[in-house]
Design a protein around this motif. Structure first.
Motif, PDB file in Angstrom:
ATOM      1  N   ARG A  12       0.832  -1.209   0.000  1.00 43.24           N
ATOM      2  CA  ARG A  12       0.000   0.000   0.000  1.00 43.24           C
ATOM      3  C   ARG A  12       0.864   1.256   0.000  1.00 43.24           C
ATOM      4  NH1 ARG A  12      -5.054   2.270   1.269  1.00 43.24           N
ATOM      5  NH2 ARG A  12      -4.748   4.502   0.971  1.00 43.24           N
ATOM      6  N   LEU A  13       1.914   1.277   0.817  1.00 43.31           N
ATOM      7  CA  LEU A  13       2.775   2.458   0.889  1.00 43.31           C
ATOM      8  C   LEU A  13       3.472   2.709  -0.441  1.00 43.31           C
ATOM      9  CD1 LEU A  13       4.407   2.027   4.416  1.00 43.31           C
ATOM     10  CD2 LEU A  13       2.377   3.349   3.791  1.00 43.31           C
ATOM     11  N   ARG A  14       3.980   1.642  -1.046  1.00 37.91           N
ATOM     12  CA  ARG A  14       4.641   1.813  -2.352  1.00 37.91           C
ATOM     13  C   ARG A  14       3.638   2.253  -3.414  1.00 37.91           C
ATOM     14  NH1 ARG A  14       9.815  -0.146  -3.707  1.00 37.91           N
ATOM     15  NH2 ARG A  14      11.046  -0.665  -1.852  1.00 37.91           N
ATOM     16  N   ASP A  15       2.406   1.784  -3.299  1.00 40.24           N
ATOM     17  CA  ASP A  15       1.387   2.184  -4.269  1.00 40.24           C
ATOM     18  C   ASP A  15       1.027   3.661  -4.127  1.00 40.24           C
ATOM     19  OD1 ASP A  15      -0.479   1.286  -6.387  1.00 40.24           O
ATOM     20  OD2 ASP A  15      -2.006   1.925  -4.953  1.00 40.24           O
ATOM     21  N   ASP A  16       1.146   4.201  -2.916  1.00 45.94           N
ATOM     22  CA  ASP A  16       0.908   5.640  -2.729  1.00 45.94           C
ATOM     23  C   ASP A  16       1.873   6.471  -3.576  1.00 45.94           C
ATOM     24  OD1 ASP A  16      -1.272   5.681  -1.022  1.00 45.94           O
ATOM     25  OD2 ASP A  16      -0.069   5.609   0.787  1.00 45.94           O
ATOM     26  N   PHE A  17       3.067   5.938  -3.801  1.00 41.99           N
ATOM     27  CA  PHE A  17       4.029   6.632  -4.653  1.00 41.99           C
ATOM     28  C   PHE A  17       3.754   6.373  -6.130  1.00 41.99           C
ATOM     29  CE2 PHE A  17       6.685   5.918  -0.754  1.00 41.99           C
ATOM     30  CZ  PHE A  17       6.770   7.252  -0.381  1.00 41.99           C
ATOM     31  N   HIS A  18       3.592   5.109  -6.490  1.00 48.77           N
ATOM     32  CA  HIS A  18       3.492   4.742  -7.904  1.00 48.77           C
ATOM     33  C   HIS A  18       2.147   5.128  -8.524  1.00 48.77           C
ATOM     34  CE1 HIS A  18       7.320   2.793  -7.695  1.00 48.77           C
ATOM     35  NE2 HIS A  18       6.921   1.911  -6.791  1.00 48.77           N
ATOM     36  N   SER A  19       1.058   4.790  -7.841  1.00 48.72           N
ATOM     37  CA  SER A  19      -0.272   5.086  -8.388  1.00 48.72           C
ATOM     38  C   SER A  19      -0.841   6.389  -7.852  1.00 48.72           C
ATOM     39  CB  SER A  19      -1.243   3.935  -8.078  1.00 48.72           C
ATOM     40  OG  SER A  19      -0.781   2.729  -8.643  1.00 48.72           O
ATOM     41  N   GLY A  20      -0.520   6.685  -6.596  1.00 52.61           N
ATOM     42  CA  GLY A  20      -1.076   7.886  -5.977  1.00 52.61           C
ATOM     43  C   GLY A  20      -0.344   9.158  -6.343  1.00 52.61           C
ATOM     44  N   GLY A  21       0.870   9.031  -6.851  1.00 52.56           N
ATOM     45  CA  GLY A  21       1.615  10.212  -7.277  1.00 52.56           C
ATOM     46  C   GLY A  21       2.163  11.061  -6.148  1.00 52.56           C
ATOM     47  N   HIS A  22       2.277  10.503  -4.946  1.00 53.26           N
ATOM     48  CA  HIS A  22       2.780  11.277  -3.811  1.00 53.26           C
ATOM     49  C   HIS A  22       4.311  11.282  -3.782  1.00 53.26           C
ATOM     50  CE1 HIS A  22      -1.389  10.393  -2.512  1.00 53.26           C
ATOM     51  NE2 HIS A  22      -1.300  11.600  -1.989  1.00 53.26           N
ATOM     52  N   ASP A  23       4.853  12.362  -3.243  1.00 45.88           N
ATOM     53  CA  ASP A  23       6.303  12.461  -3.058  1.00 45.88           C
ATOM     54  C   ASP A  23       6.711  11.962  -1.674  1.00 45.88           C
ATOM     55  OD1 ASP A  23       6.934  13.716  -5.573  1.00 45.88           O
ATOM     56  OD2 ASP A  23       6.039  15.545  -4.767  1.00 45.88           O
ATOM     57  N   PHE A  24       5.813  12.160  -0.690  1.00 46.12           N
ATOM     58  CA  PHE A  24       6.140  11.807   0.687  1.00 46.12           C
ATOM     59  C   PHE A  24       4.981  11.056   1.331  1.00 46.12           C
ATOM     60  CE2 PHE A  24       7.861  16.133  -0.192  1.00 46.12           C
ATOM     61  CZ  PHE A  24       9.201  15.774  -0.311  1.00 46.12           C
ATOM     62  N   VAL A  25       5.322  10.071   2.145  1.00 43.97           N
ATOM     63  CA  VAL A  25       4.349   9.392   2.995  1.00 43.97           C
ATOM     64  C   VAL A  25       4.849   9.528   4.428  1.00 43.97           C
ATOM     65  CG1 VAL A  25       3.327   7.190   3.667  1.00 43.97           C
ATOM     66  CG2 VAL A  25       3.567   7.757   1.252  1.00 43.97           C
ATOM     67  N   LEU A  26       4.032  10.125   5.295  1.00 42.70           N
ATOM     68  CA  LEU A  26       4.408  10.364   6.686  1.00 42.70           C
ATOM     69  C   LEU A  26       3.525   9.507   7.591  1.00 42.70           C
ATOM     70  CD1 LEU A  26       4.605  14.281   6.564  1.00 42.70           C
ATOM     71  CD2 LEU A  26       6.363  12.606   5.936  1.00 42.70           C
ATOM     72  N   LEU A  27       4.159   8.749   8.475  1.00 43.11           N
ATOM     73  CA  LEU A  27       3.454   7.819   9.353  1.00 43.11           C
ATOM     74  C   LEU A  27       3.679   8.204  10.805  1.00 43.11           C
ATOM     75  CD1 LEU A  27       4.581   4.432   7.726  1.00 43.11           C
ATOM     76  CD2 LEU A  27       2.411   5.612   7.335  1.00 43.11           C
ATOM     77  N   TYR A  28       2.596   8.376  11.553  1.00 43.65           N
ATOM     78  CA  TYR A  28       2.724   8.506  12.994  1.00 43.65           C
ATOM     79  C   TYR A  28       2.336   7.169  13.610  1.00 43.65           C
ATOM     80  CZ  TYR A  28       2.302   9.738  17.831  1.00 43.65           C
ATOM     81  OH  TYR A  28       2.473   9.755  19.186  1.00 43.65           O
ATOM     82  N   ALA A  29       3.185   6.626  14.485  1.00 45.92           N
ATOM     83  CA  ALA A  29       2.888   5.363  15.162  1.00 45.92           C
ATOM     84  C   ALA A  29       3.685   5.316  16.447  1.00 45.92           C
ATOM     85  CB  ALA A  29       3.242   4.171  14.276  1.00 45.92           C
ATOM     86  N   TYR A  30       3.056   4.952  17.547  1.00 43.83           N
ATOM     87  CA  TYR A  30       3.803   4.931  18.797  1.00 43.83           C
ATOM     88  C   TYR A  30       4.678   3.686  18.872  1.00 43.83           C
ATOM     89  CZ  TYR A  30      -0.540   2.480  20.117  1.00 43.83           C
ATOM     90  OH  TYR A  30      -1.616   1.654  20.150  1.00 43.83           O
ATOM     91  N   ASN A  31       5.607   3.707  19.823  1.00 40.24           N
ATOM     92  CA  ASN A  31       6.560   2.615  19.960  1.00 40.24           C
ATOM     93  C   ASN A  31       5.851   1.286  20.175  1.00 40.24           C
ATOM     94  OD1 ASN A  31       8.912   4.072  19.610  1.00 40.24           O
ATOM     95  ND2 ASN A  31       9.134   4.546  21.790  1.00 40.24           N
ATOM     96  N   GLY A  32       6.409   0.238  19.594  1.00 42.60           N
ATOM     97  CA  GLY A  32       5.825  -1.089  19.720  1.00 42.60           C
ATOM     98  C   GLY A  32       4.911  -1.462  18.576  1.00 42.60           C
ATOM     99  N   THR A  33       4.689  -0.512  17.657  1.00 45.12           N
ATOM    100  CA  THR A  33       3.801  -0.799  16.518  1.00 45.12           C
ATOM    101  C   THR A  33       4.495  -1.669  15.475  1.00 45.12           C
ATOM    102  OG1 THR A  33       2.671   1.320  16.863  1.00 45.12           O
ATOM    103  CG2 THR A  33       2.371   0.269  14.719  1.00 45.12           C
ATOM    104  N   GLY A  34       5.801  -1.537  15.354  1.00 45.84           N
ATOM    105  CA  GLY A  34       6.550  -2.305  14.354  1.00 45.84           C
ATOM    106  C   GLY A  34       7.127  -1.442  13.257  1.00 45.84           C
ATOM    107  N   LYS A  35       7.442  -0.162  13.570  1.00 47.67           N
ATOM    108  CA  LYS A  35       7.942   0.761  12.556  1.00 47.67           C
ATOM    109  C   LYS A  35       9.283   0.312  11.977  1.00 47.67           C
ATOM    110  CE  LYS A  35       8.118   4.505  14.980  1.00 47.67           C
ATOM    111  NZ  LYS A  35       7.972   3.775  16.272  1.00 47.67           N
ATOM    112  N   THR A  36      10.182  -0.148  12.860  1.00 47.93           N
ATOM    113  CA  THR A  36      11.497  -0.581  12.371  1.00 47.93           C
ATOM    114  C   THR A  36      11.360  -1.789  11.450  1.00 47.93           C
ATOM    115  OG1 THR A  36      12.573   0.239  14.380  1.00 47.93           O
ATOM    116  CG2 THR A  36      13.805  -1.349  13.044  1.00 47.93           C
ATOM    117  N   ARG A  37      10.557  -2.749  11.856  1.00 47.93           N
ATOM    118  CA  ARG A  37      10.330  -3.935  11.007  1.00 47.93           C
ATOM    119  C   ARG A  37       9.708  -3.518   9.674  1.00 47.93           C
ATOM    120  NH1 ARG A  37       7.981  -9.214  11.519  1.00 47.93           N
ATOM    121  NH2 ARG A  37       7.917 -10.036   9.379  1.00 47.93           N
TER     122      ARG A  37
END
Length: 323
Positions: free
Chosen positions: A19-44
């Motif tokens: 989904r995130l990669r599709d936001d760039f390829h199909s959605g035409g976005h330059d940036f995707v910004l994610l807010y998520a608290y610790n333990g969500t799995g951001k590093t993974r």
């Protein structure tokens, strides 16, 4: 009544990355910004994003990332025998440093470093080491926070060369930046966010960028700095710490993450399954509440709740200890 943003559900990291990669390829976005608290799995998630690029490109990576693993590319040699010449070793096998010898990064690194701290450095390219100094004191061991900010400044300097299309980094199509400011105070968090956004605006015609963070102030500053760009903003959540992820757009509505934090704390209180990040969440909510009401400290929110000083001290300890 304003229609609430739809919550999108993803059963796995792979589907979320798609989904995130599709936001760039199909959605035409330059940036995707994610807010998520610790333990969500951001590093993974950042590593899965990188892995998806390698899979798509027959084993060739397309993502230059900054996350907890980036710090593992550096290690201290504390000169245990003489205890005099402490140096910071670089993992020369990593592609992260693929063009560092030819890039002449010192000036760029120092231009960032001088904004946040006051130590100097010297890079020995022959031995892949870095030595730090302050005044007349040489080969010092800097603090963990200073160490992290140096790695961040080095990353920013490399990003500048990527944006300038240096051939050593012509494989980079994406930046994925996860929580670069874990050891910074609020003033430096704002400065780092502002510097990053300024750099990313230069990147938008060449590099696509994902930024994820649990730091509300940092996230807000980056969002505001990039508000005139093609940017997608999400609150990323993992309900009940399960396998499913949810994305909720925050483009047109106030952030949803405080509501999610309160919900998560309520569940933790009911179940009795308490972890350090629950106290981090509680402290974050109390600090923002205190600020909203013009109070100097989050302890003002504990008035009338038993021994206020005891609760305040306990929350401080439990937010930082290993419980």
């Amino acid at each position: 009544m304003t229609e609430q943003p739809k919550i999108h559900r993803f059963p796995s990291f792979e589907r979320l990355v798609a989904r995130l990669r599709d936001d760039f390829h199909s959605g035409g976005h330059d940036f995707v910004l994610l807010y998520a608290y610790n333990g969500t799995g951001k590093t993974r998630l950042s590593m899965e994003f990188k892995a998806a690029g390698k899979s798509k490109n027959a084993g060739s990576p397309d993502t230059l990332y900054f996350n907890a693993y980036t710090e593992d590319l550096f290690a201290w040699d504390n000169d245990l025998q003489a205890d005099r010449k402490r140096v910071y070793r670089l993992n020369s096998a990593s592609r992260f440093f693929s063009g560092i010898k030819e890039l002449a990064l010192e000036e760029s690194i120092q231009s960032y470093l001088g904004r946040y701290t006051d130590f100097d450095f010297d890079i020995d390219y022959a031995n892949w080491t870095i030595s730090f100094s302050k005044g007349e004191a040489e080969h010092i061991k800097v603090s963990r926070g200073e160490e992290n900010i140096f790695v961040w400044c080095l990353f920013m300097a490399i990003c500048e060369r990527v944006i300038d299309a240096h051939p050593s980094y012509d494989w980079v199509k994406f930046f994925y930046i996860d929580d670069p400011i874990s050891s910074l105070d609020d003033n430096n968090a704002i400065a780092v966010a502002s510097d990053l956004a300024k750099l990313l605006r230069k990147a938008k015609d060449r590099i696509k960028v994902v930024v994820s963070s649990h730091h509300g102030l940092f996230f807000n500053v980056v969002c505001n700095e990039l508000k005139n760009s093609k940017t997608k903003r999400y609150f990323l959540h993992r309900p009940n710490r399960g396998a499913e992820f949810t994305l909720r757009a925050t483009d047109e509505t106030p952030f949803f993450h405080h509501v999610a934090m309160l919900s998560e704390i309520r569940k933790a209180a009911d179940s009795g399954m308490l972890y350090t990040y629950h106290f981090n969440m509680l402290r974050s909510i109390l600090e923002k509440t205190a600020t909203f009401f013009g109070k100097k400290d989050f302890s003002a929110c504990l008035e009338g709740v038993g021994d206020e000083a005891l609760y305040s001290r306990a929350l401080n300890l439990l937010s930082h200890g290993k419980y």
